[in-house]
Design a protein around this motif. Structure first.
Motif, PDB file in Angstrom:
ATOM      1  N   PHE A  15       0.827  -1.202   0.000  1.00 37.72           N
ATOM      2  CA  PHE A  15       0.000   0.000   0.000  1.00 37.72           C
ATOM      3  C   PHE A  15       0.865   1.257   0.000  1.00 37.72           C
ATOM      4  O   PHE A  15       0.533   2.243  -0.660  1.00 37.72           O
ATOM      5  CB  PHE A  15      -0.935   0.038   1.211  1.00 37.72           C
ATOM      6  N   GLU A  16       1.957   1.230   0.754  1.00 43.61           N
ATOM      7  CA  GLU A  16       2.828   2.404   0.819  1.00 43.61           C
ATOM      8  C   GLU A  16       3.354   2.762  -0.571  1.00 43.61           C
ATOM      9  O   GLU A  16       3.361   3.938  -0.954  1.00 43.61           O
ATOM     10  CB  GLU A  16       3.997   2.170   1.780  1.00 43.61           C
ATOM     11  N   LEU A  17       3.775   1.768  -1.341  1.00 40.54           N
ATOM     12  CA  LEU A  17       4.274   2.021  -2.692  1.00 40.54           C
ATOM     13  C   LEU A  17       3.168   2.599  -3.571  1.00 40.54           C
ATOM     14  O   LEU A  17       3.386   3.554  -4.325  1.00 40.54           O
ATOM     15  CB  LEU A  17       4.839   0.740  -3.314  1.00 40.54           C
ATOM     16  N   LEU A  18       1.960   2.026  -3.468  1.00 41.91           N
ATOM     17  CA  LEU A  18       0.830   2.555  -4.225  1.00 41.91           C
ATOM     18  C   LEU A  18       0.597   4.025  -3.891  1.00 41.91           C
ATOM     19  O   LEU A  18       0.368   4.845  -4.782  1.00 41.91           O
ATOM     20  CB  LEU A  18      -0.454   1.783  -3.887  1.00 41.91           C
ATOM     21  N   ARG A  19       0.656   4.363  -2.620  1.00 44.75           N
ATOM     22  CA  ARG A  19       0.364   5.726  -2.175  1.00 44.75           C
ATOM     23  C   ARG A  19       1.471   6.704  -2.569  1.00 44.75           C
ATOM     24  O   ARG A  19       1.217   7.806  -3.040  1.00 44.75           O
ATOM     25  CB  ARG A  19       0.148   5.723  -0.653  1.00 44.75           C
ATOM     26  N   GLU A  54       6.441  17.374  -8.797  1.00 43.95           N
ATOM     27  CA  GLU A  54       6.122  16.227  -7.960  1.00 43.95           C
ATOM     28  C   GLU A  54       6.186  16.614  -6.483  1.00 43.95           C
ATOM     29  O   GLU A  54       6.992  17.450  -6.087  1.00 43.95           O
ATOM     30  CB  GLU A  54       7.110  15.076  -8.221  1.00 43.95           C
ATOM     31  N   VAL A  55       5.328  15.993  -5.680  1.00 45.36           N
ATOM     32  CA  VAL A  55       5.312  16.241  -4.238  1.00 45.36           C
ATOM     33  C   VAL A  55       5.801  14.967  -3.553  1.00 45.36           C
ATOM     34  O   VAL A  55       5.155  13.919  -3.641  1.00 45.36           O
ATOM     35  CB  VAL A  55       3.896  16.610  -3.743  1.00 45.36           C
ATOM     36  N   LEU A  56       6.957  15.057  -2.906  1.00 43.33           N
ATOM     37  CA  LEU A  56       7.527  13.903  -2.219  1.00 43.33           C
ATOM     38  C   LEU A  56       6.609  13.475  -1.083  1.00 43.33           C
ATOM     39  O   LEU A  56       6.260  14.290  -0.221  1.00 43.33           O
ATOM     40  CB  LEU A  56       8.914  14.245  -1.684  1.00 43.33           C
ATOM     41  N   GLN A  57       6.219  12.222  -1.088  1.00 44.57           N
ATOM     42  CA  GLN A  57       5.298  11.690  -0.084  1.00 44.57           C
ATOM     43  C   GLN A  57       6.081  11.061   1.060  1.00 44.57           C
ATOM     44  O   GLN A  57       6.992  10.272   0.826  1.00 44.57           O
ATOM     45  CB  GLN A  57       4.382  10.639  -0.723  1.00 44.57           C
ATOM     46  N   THR A  58       5.713  11.402   2.274  1.00 42.01           N
ATOM     47  CA  THR A  58       6.339  10.811   3.459  1.00 42.01           C
ATOM     48  C   THR A  58       5.245  10.422   4.444  1.00 42.01           C
ATOM     49  O   THR A  58       4.098  10.831   4.304  1.00 42.01           O
ATOM     50  CB  THR A  58       7.308  11.806   4.134  1.00 42.01           C
ATOM     51  N   GLU A 116      14.492   4.329  -6.125  1.00 35.04           N
ATOM     52  CA  GLU A 116      14.297   5.704  -6.572  1.00 35.04           C
ATOM     53  C   GLU A 116      13.680   6.558  -5.462  1.00 35.04           C
ATOM     54  O   GLU A 116      14.098   7.696  -5.229  1.00 35.04           O
ATOM     55  CB  GLU A 116      13.387   5.724  -7.801  1.00 35.04           C
ATOM     56  N   TYR A 117      12.711   6.008  -4.759  1.00 34.82           N
ATOM     57  CA  TYR A 117      12.051   6.715  -3.662  1.00 34.82           C
ATOM     58  C   TYR A 117      13.054   7.040  -2.552  1.00 34.82           C
ATOM     59  O   TYR A 117      13.117   8.175  -2.061  1.00 34.82           O
ATOM     60  CB  TYR A 117      10.888   5.880  -3.133  1.00 34.82           C
ATOM     61  N   GLU A 118      13.866   6.071  -2.175  1.00 35.12           N
ATOM     62  CA  GLU A 118      14.885   6.288  -1.131  1.00 35.12           C
ATOM     63  C   GLU A 118      15.879   7.367  -1.564  1.00 35.12           C
ATOM     64  O   GLU A 118      16.290   8.198  -0.754  1.00 35.12           O
ATOM     65  CB  GLU A 118      15.618   4.981  -0.815  1.00 35.12           C
ATOM     66  N   ARG A 167      15.233   9.896  -3.647  1.00 33.40           N
ATOM     67  CA  ARG A 167      14.523  11.177  -3.583  1.00 33.40           C
ATOM     68  C   ARG A 167      14.413  11.664  -2.140  1.00 33.40           C
ATOM     69  O   ARG A 167      14.558  12.859  -1.862  1.00 33.40           O
ATOM     70  CB  ARG A 167      13.152  11.053  -4.236  1.00 33.40           C
ATOM     71  N   LEU A 168      14.146  10.734  -1.217  1.00 29.24           N
ATOM     72  CA  LEU A 168      14.092  11.104   0.200  1.00 29.24           C
ATOM     73  C   LEU A 168      15.437  11.648   0.662  1.00 29.24           C
ATOM     74  O   LEU A 168      15.504  12.702   1.306  1.00 29.24           O
ATOM     75  CB  LEU A 168      13.703   9.889   1.053  1.00 29.24           C
ATOM     76  N   ALA A 169      16.509  10.926   0.347  1.00 27.68           N
ATOM     77  CA  ALA A 169      17.848  11.343   0.773  1.00 27.68           C
ATOM     78  C   ALA A 169      18.199  12.714   0.199  1.00 27.68           C
ATOM     79  O   ALA A 169      18.727  13.572   0.910  1.00 27.68           O
ATOM     80  CB  ALA A 169      18.877  10.296   0.340  1.00 27.68           C
ATOM     81  N   ALA A 170      17.883  12.935  -1.062  1.00 19.64           N
ATOM     82  CA  ALA A 170      18.180  14.224  -1.700  1.00 19.64           C
ATOM     83  C   ALA A 170      17.426  15.374  -1.038  1.00 19.64           C
ATOM     84  O   ALA A 170      17.909  16.505  -0.987  1.00 19.64           O
ATOM     85  CB  ALA A 170      17.853  14.163  -3.194  1.00 19.64           C
ATOM     86  N   ALA A 171      16.244  15.065  -0.503  1.00 21.23           N
ATOM     87  CA  ALA A 171      15.428  16.087   0.157  1.00 21.23           C
ATOM     88  C   ALA A 171      15.726  16.190   1.654  1.00 21.23           C
ATOM     89  O   ALA A 171      15.141  17.023   2.349  1.00 21.23           O
ATOM     90  CB  ALA A 171      13.941  15.782  -0.049  1.00 21.23           C
ATOM     91  N   GLY A 172      16.625  15.324   2.157  1.00 16.72           N
ATOM     92  CA  GLY A 172      16.904  15.323   3.590  1.00 16.72           C
ATOM     93  C   GLY A 172      15.712  14.850   4.390  1.00 16.72           C
ATOM     94  O   GLY A 172      15.511  15.265   5.529  1.00 16.72           O
ATOM     95  N   ALA A 173      14.897  13.981   3.789  1.00 22.72           N
ATOM     96  CA  ALA A 173      13.671  13.496   4.427  1.00 22.72           C
ATOM     97  C   ALA A 173      13.781  12.003   4.715  1.00 22.72           C
ATOM     98  O   ALA A 173      14.710  11.341   4.260  1.00 22.72           O
ATOM     99  CB  ALA A 173      12.471  13.762   3.511  1.00 22.72           C
ATOM    100  N   HIS A 174      12.820  11.511   5.485  1.00 21.76           N
ATOM    101  CA  HIS A 174      12.753  10.093   5.828  1.00 21.76           C
ATOM    102  C   HIS A 174      11.343   9.580   5.555  1.00 21.76           C
ATOM    103  O   HIS A 174      10.377  10.355   5.587  1.00 21.76           O
ATOM    104  CB  HIS A 174      13.115   9.881   7.298  1.00 21.76           C
ATOM    105  N   ARG A 175      11.229   8.284   5.332  1.00 18.83           N
ATOM    106  CA  ARG A 175       9.932   7.668   5.021  1.00 18.83           C
ATOM    107  C   ARG A 175       8.860   7.997   6.042  1.00 18.83           C
ATOM    108  O   ARG A 175       7.703   8.151   5.697  1.00 18.83           O
ATOM    109  CB  ARG A 175      10.072   6.138   4.969  1.00 18.83           C
TER     110      ARG A 175
END
Length: 137
Positions: free
Chosen positions: A37-41, A57-61, A110-112, A114-122
């Motif tokens: 579900f997380e991947l779908l979302r 695009e809006v990075l989803q966390t 790819e998601y990981e 994008r998160l790292a590039a944004a300094g964000a976490h899942r």
């Protein structure tokens, strides 16, 4: 990552596994795809997530524990899930679902990135936004 989706047949059966948070698609060929579900979302095809063009695009966390709480058919070509966080505007075509299910490893990577590039976490909370639309209509 390549975003051209090869034509895919409709699944013969779709099962929502709430306990394991997985959407299972079974095909006439005998192939089964299980999409978290997380991947779908995170990869929702909605304008709210993808934007209206490149770079929007809006990075989803914060979607690790999201559930699919409803599912509506869209013609004979897609489904429209409703997620427990209220998101319900993504229309997932058979081709897109097959793409997500068959390319999971690359999509997670790819998601990981994008998160790292944004300094964000899942598990970071999503920033608050006004309303539930993409904001440009």
């Amino acid at each position: 990552m390549q975003r051209d989706y090869a034509p895919a047949p409709p699944p013969q059966d779709i099962t929502v596994h709430t306990a394991s948070r997985v959407l299972e698609l079974r095909y006439a060929s005998g192939q089964t795809l299980r999409i978290p579900f997380e991947l779908l979302r995170v990869y929702s095809p909605s304008a709210q997530v993808k934007g209206h063009g490149p770079g929007q695009e809006v990075l989803q966390t914060g979607k690790r524990d999201v559930l699919v709480t409803g599912m509506a058919p869209v013609g004979h070509y897609a489904i429209q899930p409703t997620f427990s966080d209220g998101h319900d505007s993504g229309i997932y075509t058979w081709d897109y679902l097959y793409f997500l299910g068959s390319r999971q490893q690359a999509l997670w990577q790819e998601y990981e990135q994008r998160l790292a590039a944004a300094g964000a976490h899942r598990d970071d909370a999503m920033p608050e936004t006004a309303g539930r639309s993409c904001g440009s209509h």
